[in-house]
Design a protein around this motif. Sequence first.
Motif, PDB file in Angstrom:
ATOM      1  N   ALA A  54       0.888  -1.249   0.092  1.00  0.00           N
ATOM      2  CA  ALA A  54      -0.024   0.074   0.091  1.00  0.00           C
ATOM      3  C   ALA A  54       1.000   0.972  -0.081  1.00  0.00           C
ATOM      4  O   ALA A  54       0.583   2.248  -0.498  1.00  0.00           O
ATOM      5  CB  ALA A  54      -0.986  -0.150   1.238  1.00  0.00           C
ATOM      6  N   GLN A  55       1.792   1.276   0.776  1.00  0.00           N
ATOM      7  CA  GLN A  55       2.736   2.567   0.730  1.00  0.00           C
ATOM      8  C   GLN A  55       3.614   2.447  -0.571  1.00  0.00           C
ATOM      9  O   GLN A  55       3.710   3.648  -1.106  1.00  0.00           O
ATOM     10  CB  GLN A  55       3.808   2.043   2.015  1.00  0.00           C
ATOM     11  CG  GLN A  55       3.294   2.427   3.225  1.00  0.00           C
ATOM     12  CD  GLN A  55       4.458   1.699   4.390  1.00  0.00           C
ATOM     13  OE1 GLN A  55       5.253   1.109   4.321  1.00  0.00           O
ATOM     14  NE2 GLN A  55       4.259   2.535   5.565  1.00  0.00           N
ATOM     15  N   GLU A  57       2.184   1.856  -3.342  1.00  0.00           N
ATOM     16  CA  GLU A  57       1.151   2.233  -4.475  1.00  0.00           C
ATOM     17  C   GLU A  57       0.934   3.655  -4.039  1.00  0.00           C
ATOM     18  O   GLU A  57       0.802   4.376  -4.997  1.00  0.00           O
ATOM     19  CB  GLU A  57      -0.163   1.323  -4.185  1.00  0.00           C
ATOM     20  CG  GLU A  57      -1.275   2.021  -4.940  1.00  0.00           C
ATOM     21  CD  GLU A  57      -2.583   1.150  -4.870  1.00  0.00           C
ATOM     22  OE1 GLU A  57      -3.594   1.607  -5.493  1.00  0.00           O
ATOM     23  OE2 GLU A  57      -2.517   0.238  -3.799  1.00  0.00           O
ATOM     24  N   GLU A  58       0.894   4.086  -2.774  1.00  0.00           N
ATOM     25  CA  GLU A  58       0.716   5.536  -2.549  1.00  0.00           C
ATOM     26  C   GLU A  58       1.966   6.176  -2.972  1.00  0.00           C
ATOM     27  O   GLU A  58       1.566   7.631  -3.611  1.00  0.00           O
ATOM     28  CB  GLU A  58       0.569   5.499  -0.920  1.00  0.00           C
ATOM     29  CG  GLU A  58       0.306   7.046  -0.629  1.00  0.00           C
ATOM     30  CD  GLU A  58       1.046   8.101  -0.680  1.00  0.00           C
ATOM     31  OE1 GLU A  58       0.686   9.235  -0.593  1.00  0.00           O
ATOM     32  OE2 GLU A  58       2.259   7.791  -0.190  1.00  0.00           O
ATOM     33  N   CYS A  61       1.687   6.787  -6.816  1.00  0.00           N
ATOM     34  CA  CYS A  61       0.530   7.689  -7.046  1.00  0.00           C
ATOM     35  C   CYS A  61       1.024   9.151  -6.797  1.00  0.00           C
ATOM     36  O   CYS A  61       0.580  10.065  -7.662  1.00  0.00           O
ATOM     37  CB  CYS A  61      -0.788   7.499  -6.189  1.00  0.00           C
ATOM     38  SG  CYS A  61      -1.585   5.917  -6.770  1.00  0.00           S
ATOM     39  N   ALA A  62       1.631   9.242  -5.740  1.00  0.00           N
ATOM     40  CA  ALA A  62       2.160  10.705  -5.346  1.00  0.00           C
ATOM     41  C   ALA A  62       3.111  11.034  -6.661  1.00  0.00           C
ATOM     42  O   ALA A  62       3.081  12.112  -7.103  1.00  0.00           O
ATOM     43  CB  ALA A  62       3.048  10.674  -4.038  1.00  0.00           C
ATOM     44  N   ARG A 124      -7.060   8.086  -6.519  1.00  0.00           N
ATOM     45  CA  ARG A 124      -6.498   6.742  -6.374  1.00  0.00           C
ATOM     46  C   ARG A 124      -5.237   6.901  -4.938  1.00  0.00           C
ATOM     47  O   ARG A 124      -4.960   5.959  -4.247  1.00  0.00           O
ATOM     48  CB  ARG A 124      -5.607   6.137  -7.413  1.00  0.00           C
ATOM     49  CG  ARG A 124      -6.557   5.712  -8.438  1.00  0.00           C
ATOM     50  CD  ARG A 124      -5.835   4.928  -9.538  1.00  0.00           C
ATOM     51  NE  ARG A 124      -5.023   5.940 -10.537  1.00  0.00           N
ATOM     52  CZ  ARG A 124      -3.795   6.060 -10.671  1.00  0.00           C
ATOM     53  NH1 ARG A 124      -2.938   5.148  -9.934  1.00  0.00           N
ATOM     54  NH2 ARG A 124      -3.140   6.660 -11.534  1.00  0.00           N
ATOM     55  N   ARG A 125      -4.585   7.956  -5.146  1.00  0.00           N
ATOM     56  CA  ARG A 125      -3.668   8.161  -4.052  1.00  0.00           C
ATOM     57  C   ARG A 125      -4.468   8.496  -2.608  1.00  0.00           C
ATOM     58  O   ARG A 125      -3.951   7.837  -1.656  1.00  0.00           O
ATOM     59  CB  ARG A 125      -2.824   9.562  -4.462  1.00  0.00           C
ATOM     60  CG  ARG A 125      -1.878   9.620  -3.388  1.00  0.00           C
ATOM     61  CD  ARG A 125      -1.164  11.182  -3.296  1.00  0.00           C
ATOM     62  NE  ARG A 125      -0.096  11.404  -2.265  1.00  0.00           N
ATOM     63  CZ  ARG A 125       0.765  12.528  -2.556  1.00  0.00           C
ATOM     64  NH1 ARG A 125       0.708  13.542  -3.194  1.00  0.00           N
ATOM     65  NH2 ARG A 125       1.437  12.715  -1.313  1.00  0.00           N
ATOM     66  N   GLU A 126      -5.524   9.097  -2.634  1.00  0.00           N
ATOM     67  CA  GLU A 126      -6.407   9.182  -1.466  1.00  0.00           C
ATOM     68  C   GLU A 126      -6.528   7.718  -0.833  1.00  0.00           C
ATOM     69  O   GLU A 126      -6.530   7.644   0.383  1.00  0.00           O
ATOM     70  CB  GLU A 126      -7.602  10.006  -1.455  1.00  0.00           C
ATOM     71  CG  GLU A 126      -8.363  10.586  -0.401  1.00  0.00           C
ATOM     72  CD  GLU A 126      -9.526  11.226  -0.306  1.00  0.00           C
ATOM     73  OE1 GLU A 126     -10.305  11.698   0.432  1.00  0.00           O
ATOM     74  OE2 GLU A 126      -9.735  11.792  -1.657  1.00  0.00           O
ATOM     75  N   ALA A 128      -5.234   4.971  -1.563  1.00  0.00           N
ATOM     76  CA  ALA A 128      -4.153   4.286  -1.132  1.00  0.00           C
ATOM     77  C   ALA A 128      -3.549   4.781   0.285  1.00  0.00           C
ATOM     78  O   ALA A 128      -3.251   3.934   0.939  1.00  0.00           O
ATOM     79  CB  ALA A 128      -2.918   4.452  -2.161  1.00  0.00           C
ATOM     80  N   GLN A 129      -3.847   6.035   0.543  1.00  0.00           N
ATOM     81  CA  GLN A 129      -3.345   6.706   1.665  1.00  0.00           C
ATOM     82  C   GLN A 129      -4.226   6.066   2.969  1.00  0.00           C
ATOM     83  O   GLN A 129      -3.708   5.879   3.977  1.00  0.00           O
ATOM     84  CB  GLN A 129      -3.227   8.282   1.782  1.00  0.00           C
ATOM     85  CG  GLN A 129      -2.881   8.679   3.105  1.00  0.00           C
ATOM     86  CD  GLN A 129      -1.478   8.434   3.553  1.00  0.00           C
ATOM     87  OE1 GLN A 129      -0.545   8.479   2.571  1.00  0.00           O
ATOM     88  NE2 GLN A 129      -1.316   7.604   4.581  1.00  0.00           N
ATOM     89  N   VAL A 132      -3.257   2.679   3.772  1.00  0.00           N
ATOM     90  CA  VAL A 132      -1.867   2.526   4.415  1.00  0.00           C
ATOM     91  C   VAL A 132      -2.234   3.066   5.780  1.00  0.00           C
ATOM     92  O   VAL A 132      -1.660   2.425   6.803  1.00  0.00           O
ATOM     93  CB  VAL A 132      -0.901   3.591   4.033  1.00  0.00           C
ATOM     94  CG1 VAL A 132       0.179   4.012   4.792  1.00  0.00           C
ATOM     95  CG2 VAL A 132      -0.351   3.448   2.660  1.00  0.00           C
TER      96      VAL A 132
END
Length: 247
Positions: A54-55, A57-58, A61-62, A124-126, A128-129, A132
């Motif tokens: 997950a980290q 992926e985040e 995305c960032a 997607r980033r949100e 993923a966060q 996390v």
Amino acid sequence: MNAAPADQIRLLDVQALDVRLQQLAHKRKSLPEHAEIESLTKDLTQLRDLLVAAQTEEGDCAREQTKAEQDVDQVRQRAGRDQQRLDSGAVTSPKDLENLQREIASLAKRQGDLEDVVLEVMERRESAQERVDELTERVSSVQSKIDDASGRRDTAVEEIDGESASVVKEREVVSGAVPADLLKLYEKLREQQGGIGAARLFQRRCEGCRLELNITELNEVRAAAPDTVVRCENCRRILVRTAESGL
């Protein structure tokens, strides 16, 4: 082999202490906290793997969001320059004006498309966060459970080890009063017979193998001198006679 009746009875005390040590060792090995910690550790390993994914992926995305925002900014800057040219009146050719207006419109559409990309990446980033954060909390929770179980295990082990140390000291004292040859035979038999080298003859039954002696065996035991070290005919353990042997 011969040994005083009192020494043979003392051997039963040694046996009882050895049984207690076996019980304590088994208790130490089979503490429920061991299985609990093992299960929780497996869960923790899986959760940590998921957290790393997950980290990752985040992070991806960032970086993707940064790149998309840079693309939007570049298009916006170019559109701004074109708009300034258009507004300045420096372009007078109708054809050039038409081309410039067409490019500004194209850049506006391009900017809109890129902004949509930014929004999609941000979503997607949100997500993923959030994943996390959720996994971080679950990892922390499981780790706390492991810490608690480990503390309970350590306390139980300390108590068991303390009792074992006390029993070992007592055994040293008791076994020290048993004749060396008798103790050596006992140790040999105990190793061969699953931890039981000497057993009491109780009500005509060997407490080692739980079998009752037949009449011939009983007569042989009756005829043996009090200091004779008798062996069970069935399990070959040292058979200690007491007032409750039923002879």
